[in-house]
Design an enzyme around this catalytic site. Structure first.
Site, PDB file in Angstrom:
ATOM      1  N   GLY A  20       0.819  -1.296   0.040  1.00 17.56           N
ATOM      2  CA  GLY A  20       0.084  -0.076  -0.116  1.00 17.56           C
ATOM      3  C   GLY A  20       0.734   1.166   0.125  1.00 17.56           C
ATOM      4  CB  CYS A 383     -16.320   7.482  17.153  1.00 18.85           C
ATOM      5  SG  CYS A 383     -17.801   6.732  16.631  1.00 18.85           S
ATOM      6  N   GLY A 385     -15.419   7.389  21.810  1.00 25.41           N
ATOM      7  CA  GLY A 385     -14.367   8.360  22.833  1.00 25.41           C
ATOM      8  C   GLY A 385     -15.384   9.472  23.171  1.00 25.41           C
ATOM      9  CD  GLU A 407     -21.606  -0.311  21.287  1.00 27.04           C
ATOM     10  OE1 GLU A 407     -21.396   1.024  21.170  1.00 27.04           O
ATOM     11  OE2 GLU A 407     -20.802  -0.947  20.784  1.00 27.04           O
ATOM     12  CG  HIS A 509     -14.348   8.051  12.905  1.00 29.46           C
ATOM     13  ND1 HIS A 509     -13.527   7.406  13.631  1.00 29.46           N
ATOM     14  CD2 HIS A 509     -15.627   7.799  13.065  1.00 29.46           C
ATOM     15  CE1 HIS A 509     -14.413   6.401  14.190  1.00 29.46           C
ATOM     16  NE2 HIS A 509     -15.638   6.527  13.949  1.00 29.46           N
ATOM     17  CD  GLU A 511     -10.439   8.789  13.273  1.00 30.64           C
ATOM     18  OE1 GLU A 511     -10.766   9.647  13.679  1.00 30.64           O
ATOM     19  OE2 GLU A 511     -10.906   7.456  13.504  1.00 30.64           O
TER      20      GLU A 511
END
Ligand code: GLN
Length: 533
Positions: A20, A383, A385, A407, A509, A511
């Site tokens: 990659g 998220c 977190g 959840e 997110h 990131e």
């Protein structure tokens, strides 16, 4: 350019050689020369996408803006090339078969026996060419997952063989292999490379360029030997030595003229060497940075190198742009206790609470968050977190001791994080979360809006649960403010505690949206605050 060029990247000897990174680096070099480039990854497993695989199996699950749960290599492609990828950039065997079987049921092959060759291989070839179809790219780079010799890779290699035959000079195969160093003999060994190339030749593919991964510099003799045994010229044998950062790899390849060799092979003019100014500047900043920023990442998969790949890279990029060396300290959330939290977080300039699923390690996240909130340490919750920030605040500030996410605790009295309405009727687990890019309006004057420098953003999501708006007033009256909202649904996408230095949780997110030349503003702002003494 009139015709799209197709480049395949295969791997041999062992996995985890960094196909990659090589694909992304080559893409970068071509892009720097003004070509339009995209990269796709074909994964030979039967899952439709990696969304249902846990990080032990597959590392991080990356998410594209169009809502596809994808292989983490797409993250490298985006970070290197600063381009958006999509569903079309990551195909699995599962999807290939799903499409073929759907067509079979529709009657598209009426009267015919449906077979691996030609039907599966045709579907693979169709997906390769899909990206090149509208002539929007000069180069389509296709990385074939797995290692040559794997049973499951065979239909892909057969497709590459056919395409090489059909496309002639417009199709190139780059093969990445490993040259081990045998310490006892004090020598590097090329035999595995020779065998691996033979295996490719057995399925009818002659690689055009070889990239040798090695921990020790290879002499010209070794290069010539590999060239001789593998039917390539010495300038088509490139070595890829271990480097201090993956962002050096494009320069390592360029130094050996890999892009020039490739351009010659596809019949394009070589032209002048591109400057890659911004890239060099980024690396220079990295090497010039002497002061350290200490960031803790609290998560349950921290022992896995690739589980939080995009977060690691985003933090690294943000640290570099803040002229700091990143010292990323992994903290296993299962190991955080009231007793050791002060010691574990000692000396940390900032703390990131990782995304995730399920109950394992979640109590440790609450303990870490209580500590950073009470000690005013800059904290970013992503998220799960962010959801943990909300739960910890509910428990310890609002006094809702049983507060939780449904959840984990479906019958709790205080469902401060609850299943999204649209999720309640969903039964299939695959590809059914709230996925991909959504707009978000940021509250004027908030730290979050200040971080982004604007009040309207677009970030990617991957979740089923959300902040329960019933409690919004309670939180806001007590100091945790909802500072990000979806303009269409009103879903709360971000929270912060304005009284603290930098305590922000985001349901999205960030990131997935941070590249070398375009680092994400939220990470930049987080590190900027973290380094303020
Ligand atoms: N498990 C949480 C949810 O589904 C958070 C997901 C995540 O962190 N990506 O909402």
């Amino acid at each position: 350019m009139t015709e799209t060029k197709y480049i395949f990247v295969t791997g041999g000897v062992v996995s985890s050689l960094g196909k990659g990174i090589v694909a992304a680096s080559l893409g970068k070099l071509l892009q720097a020369r003004g070509y339009k480039v995209t990269i796709q990854k074909f994964d030979p497993y039967i899952n439709i996408d990696p969304g249902t695989l846990n990080p032990y199996e597959h590392g991080e699950c990356y998410v594209t803006d169009d809502g596809h749960e994808a292989d983490l290599d797409l993250g490298h492609y985006e970070r290197f090339l600063n381009i958006a990828t999509s569903r079309a950039n990551n195909i699995t065997t599962g999807r290939i078969y799903q499409n073929v079987i759907r067509k079979e049921r529709k009657g598209d092959y009426l009267g015919k026996t449906v077979q691996v060759v030609p039907h599966i291989t045709d579907e693979i070839k169709r997906n390769v060419k899909l990206l090149g179809q509208k002539k929007q790219f000069d180069f389509v780079i296709t990385e074939i997952g797995g290692t040559v010799g794997d049973i499951e890779s065979l239909p892909y290699l057969e497709s590459v063989r056919q395409l090489k035959w059909e496309l002639g000079q417009n199709c190139i195969c780059i093969h990445l292999t490993y040259v081990p160093y045998i310490a006892a003999a004090g020598e590097v060994k090329t035999k595995p490379t020779q065998h691996s190339v033979k295996q490719l030749q057995e399925v009818g593919i002659q690689p055009d360029i070889l990239v040798l991964r090695t921990e020790h510099e290879l002499s010209q003799d070794i290069i010539r030997k590999v060239a001789l045994f593998c039917n390539v010229s010495p300038d088509s044998v490139i070595q890829s030595m271990d480097v201090p950062t993956i962002y050096e790899v494009p320069l390592v390849l360029a130094k050996q003229g890999m892009d020039e060799t490739l351009l010659r092979k596809v019949g394009l003019e070589v032209g002048t060497k591109p400057e890659m100014k911004q890239w060099h500047e980024f690396l220079q900043m990295k090497y010039n940075a002497s002061e350290v920023v200490n960031i803790a990442l609290v998560g349950k998969y921290v022992e896995l190198q690739d589980a939080y790949k995009s977060i690691d890279e985003s933090l690294l990029q943000a640290a570099i742009y803040n002229n700091r060396k990143l010292n990323l300290v992994s903290i296993h959330s299962e190991k955080v206790t009231e007793e050791n939290v002060a010691e574990l977080l000692h000396g940390m300039d900032g703390v990131v609470i990782a995304p995730g699923f399920g109950s394992r390690g979640i109590e440790g996240k609450f303990i870490a968050l209580k500590y950073t909130r009470e000690h005013d340490i800059p904290t970013l919750g992503i998220c799960l977190g962010m959801q943990c920030m909300v739960i910890e605040f509910a428990r310890n500030v609002l006094g809702y001791k049983e507060a939780h996410t449904t959840e984990i605790s479906p019958n709790t009295a205080y469902k401060v994080i609850d299943l999204m309405e649209e999720q309640k009727t969903i039964t299939d687990m695959g590809g059914s979360m709230r996925l991909g890019g959504y707009d978000c309006i940021l509250k004027k004057g908030s730290k979050l809006a200040e971080a982004y420098g604007k009040s309207f953003i677009h970030e990617r999501h991957r979740h089923r649960f959300e902040f329960n708006s019933q409690y919004r007033e309670d939180f806001e009256k007590n100091g945790m403010i909802c500072v990000g909202e979806n303009p269409d649904t009103g879903l709360v996408e971000a929270v912060e505690i304005p009284a603290l230095r930098w305590y922000i949780g985001v349901q999205f997110h960030p990131e997935y949206n941070s590249t070398v030349v375009n680092p994400n503003p939220l990470f930049l702002s987080f590190i900027k605050e973290a380094i303020k003494k």
